[in-house]
Design a protein around this motif. Structure first.
Motif, PDB file in Angstrom:
ATOM      1  N   LEU A  55       0.826  -1.196   0.000  1.00  0.00           N
ATOM      2  CA  LEU A  55       0.000   0.000   0.000  1.00  0.00           C
ATOM      3  C   LEU A  55       0.867   1.253   0.000  1.00  0.00           C
ATOM      4  O   LEU A  55       1.806   1.371   0.779  1.00  0.00           O
ATOM      5  CB  LEU A  55      -0.909  -0.003   1.229  1.00  0.00           C
ATOM      6  CG  LEU A  55      -1.788   1.210   1.427  1.00  0.00           C
ATOM      7  CD1 LEU A  55      -2.797   1.310   0.293  1.00  0.00           C
ATOM      8  CD2 LEU A  55      -2.501   1.131   2.753  1.00  0.00           C
ATOM      9  N   THR A  56       0.546   2.167  -0.896  1.00  0.00           N
ATOM     10  CA  THR A  56       1.204   3.460  -0.876  1.00  0.00           C
ATOM     11  C   THR A  56       0.324   4.407  -0.083  1.00  0.00           C
ATOM     12  O   THR A  56      -0.884   4.230   0.004  1.00  0.00           O
ATOM     13  CB  THR A  56       1.391   4.021  -2.301  1.00  0.00           C
ATOM     14  OG1 THR A  56       0.110   4.159  -2.899  1.00  0.00           O
ATOM     15  CG2 THR A  56       2.266   3.118  -3.135  1.00  0.00           C
ATOM     16  N   SER A  57       0.904   5.407   0.508  1.00  0.00           N
ATOM     17  CA  SER A  57       0.108   6.342   1.304  1.00  0.00           C
ATOM     18  C   SER A  57      -0.684   7.258   0.381  1.00  0.00           C
ATOM     19  O   SER A  57      -0.288   7.532  -0.742  1.00  0.00           O
ATOM     20  CB  SER A  57       1.022   7.160   2.217  1.00  0.00           C
ATOM     21  OG  SER A  57       1.886   7.962   1.438  1.00  0.00           O
ATOM     22  N   VAL A  58      -1.811   7.725   0.872  1.00  0.00           N
ATOM     23  CA  VAL A  58      -2.651   8.648   0.117  1.00  0.00           C
ATOM     24  C   VAL A  58      -2.173  10.059   0.420  1.00  0.00           C
ATOM     25  O   VAL A  58      -1.883  10.401   1.566  1.00  0.00           O
ATOM     26  CB  VAL A  58      -4.128   8.461   0.498  1.00  0.00           C
ATOM     27  CG1 VAL A  58      -5.012   9.475  -0.209  1.00  0.00           C
ATOM     28  CG2 VAL A  58      -4.582   7.053   0.171  1.00  0.00           C
TER      29      VAL A  58
ATOM     30  N   VAL B 244      -6.505  -3.160  -1.058  1.00  0.00           N
ATOM     31  CA  VAL B 244      -6.071  -3.708   0.228  1.00  0.00           C
ATOM     32  C   VAL B 244      -7.289  -4.006   1.091  1.00  0.00           C
ATOM     33  O   VAL B 244      -7.380  -5.063   1.723  1.00  0.00           O
ATOM     34  CB  VAL B 244      -5.108  -2.731   0.948  1.00  0.00           C
ATOM     35  CG1 VAL B 244      -4.867  -3.159   2.385  1.00  0.00           C
ATOM     36  CG2 VAL B 244      -3.791  -2.634   0.198  1.00  0.00           C
ATOM     37  N   ALA B 245      -8.264  -3.108   1.111  1.00  0.00           N
ATOM     38  CA  ALA B 245      -9.470  -3.312   1.915  1.00  0.00           C
ATOM     39  C   ALA B 245     -10.263  -4.522   1.440  1.00  0.00           C
ATOM     40  O   ALA B 245     -10.816  -5.273   2.254  1.00  0.00           O
ATOM     41  CB  ALA B 245     -10.341  -2.053   1.879  1.00  0.00           C
TER      42      ALA B 245
ATOM     43  N   ASP C 281      -5.451   1.611  -4.790  1.00  0.00           N
ATOM     44  CA  ASP C 281      -4.601   0.709  -4.005  1.00  0.00           C
ATOM     45  C   ASP C 281      -5.198   0.474  -2.626  1.00  0.00           C
ATOM     46  O   ASP C 281      -5.221  -0.659  -2.129  1.00  0.00           O
ATOM     47  CB  ASP C 281      -3.186   1.279  -3.853  1.00  0.00           C
ATOM     48  CG  ASP C 281      -2.386   1.273  -5.134  1.00  0.00           C
ATOM     49  OD1 ASP C 281      -2.810   0.626  -6.116  1.00  0.00           O
ATOM     50  OD2 ASP C 281      -1.328   1.947  -5.165  1.00  0.00           O
ATOM     51  N   LEU C 282      -5.681   1.535  -2.003  1.00  0.00           N
ATOM     52  CA  LEU C 282      -6.294   1.431  -0.687  1.00  0.00           C
ATOM     53  C   LEU C 282      -7.537   0.538  -0.740  1.00  0.00           C
ATOM     54  O   LEU C 282      -7.744  -0.328   0.120  1.00  0.00           O
ATOM     55  CB  LEU C 282      -6.657   2.826  -0.170  1.00  0.00           C
ATOM     56  CG  LEU C 282      -7.234   2.922   1.236  1.00  0.00           C
ATOM     57  CD1 LEU C 282      -6.246   2.392   2.264  1.00  0.00           C
ATOM     58  CD2 LEU C 282      -7.591   4.368   1.543  1.00  0.00           C
ATOM     59  N   ALA C 283      -8.358   0.716  -1.776  1.00  0.00           N
ATOM     60  CA  ALA C 283      -9.555  -0.121  -1.944  1.00  0.00           C
ATOM     61  C   ALA C 283      -9.177  -1.585  -2.160  1.00  0.00           C
ATOM     62  O   ALA C 283      -9.833  -2.489  -1.622  1.00  0.00           O
ATOM     63  CB  ALA C 283     -10.395   0.398  -3.108  1.00  0.00           C
TER      64      ALA C 283
ATOM     65  N   THR D 294      -2.438  13.312   1.558  1.00  0.00           N
ATOM     66  CA  THR D 294      -3.433  14.028   2.361  1.00  0.00           C
ATOM     67  C   THR D 294      -3.521  15.507   2.002  1.00  0.00           C
ATOM     68  O   THR D 294      -4.608  16.086   2.070  1.00  0.00           O
ATOM     69  CB  THR D 294      -3.153  13.875   3.869  1.00  0.00           C
ATOM     70  OG1 THR D 294      -1.825  14.297   4.146  1.00  0.00           O
ATOM     71  CG2 THR D 294      -3.353  12.432   4.307  1.00  0.00           C
TER      72      THR D 294
ATOM     73  N   GLN E  83      -3.713   5.894  -5.883  1.00  0.00           N
ATOM     74  CA  GLN E  83      -3.502   5.678  -4.449  1.00  0.00           C
ATOM     75  C   GLN E  83      -4.787   5.195  -3.785  1.00  0.00           C
ATOM     76  O   GLN E  83      -4.768   4.285  -2.954  1.00  0.00           O
ATOM     77  CB  GLN E  83      -3.011   6.962  -3.781  1.00  0.00           C
ATOM     78  CG  GLN E  83      -1.619   7.365  -4.199  1.00  0.00           C
ATOM     79  CD  GLN E  83      -1.240   8.759  -3.714  1.00  0.00           C
ATOM     80  OE1 GLN E  83      -2.074   9.534  -3.253  1.00  0.00           O
ATOM     81  NE2 GLN E  83       0.032   9.094  -3.825  1.00  0.00           N
ATOM     82  N   LEU E  84      -5.922   5.797  -4.164  1.00  0.00           N
ATOM     83  CA  LEU E  84      -7.198   5.382  -3.597  1.00  0.00           C
ATOM     84  C   LEU E  84      -7.583   3.976  -4.078  1.00  0.00           C
ATOM     85  O   LEU E  84      -8.143   3.188  -3.313  1.00  0.00           O
ATOM     86  CB  LEU E  84      -8.285   6.399  -3.940  1.00  0.00           C
ATOM     87  CG  LEU E  84      -8.126   7.756  -3.252  1.00  0.00           C
ATOM     88  CD1 LEU E  84      -9.131   8.752  -3.807  1.00  0.00           C
ATOM     89  CD2 LEU E  84      -8.252   7.634  -1.748  1.00  0.00           C
TER      90      LEU E  84
END
Length: 102
Positions: free
Chosen positions: A2-5, A90-91, A86-88, A7, A83-84
């Protein structure tokens, strides 16, 4: 992994007027006068929001005589979207992970 989003970029896009500006600039390159007409915002307010978007790297300026045109940097939006995404992802894979309470 995961890469950071980003902010700071999320904060820049979180304001409704700035998001409206970005949406308009996705369709065409516009000067401040056009943006005032389209949004109904006062020029000083609009200029402050455009400064935030410039500093976040979302828009770039293009001088044209006595006018300044603004255009969207789609690569920045695409990077945030990635990035978002990637976050999805992972979730989705961690949906069944549950940490036990002590």
């Amino acid at each position: 992994m995961l890469t950071s989003v980003d902010t700071d970029l999320m904060r820049a896009l979180a304001d409704p007027l700035r998001l409206r500006i970005v949406t308009l600039l996705a369709e065409e390159t516009l000067c401040t006068t056009h943006l005032v007409e389209e949004t109904g915002a006062r020029q000083t307010n609009l200029s402050n929001h455009l400064r935030v978007l410039r500093e976040a790297g979302v828009v770039e300026t293009e001088p044209c005589g006595r006018w300044t045109y603004y255009k969207l940097r789609p690569d920045v939006i695409a990077q945030l979207a990635g990035q978002l995404a990637d976050l999805a992802a992972v979730a989705r894979t961690a949906a069944d992970n549950k940490r036990a309470c002590p």
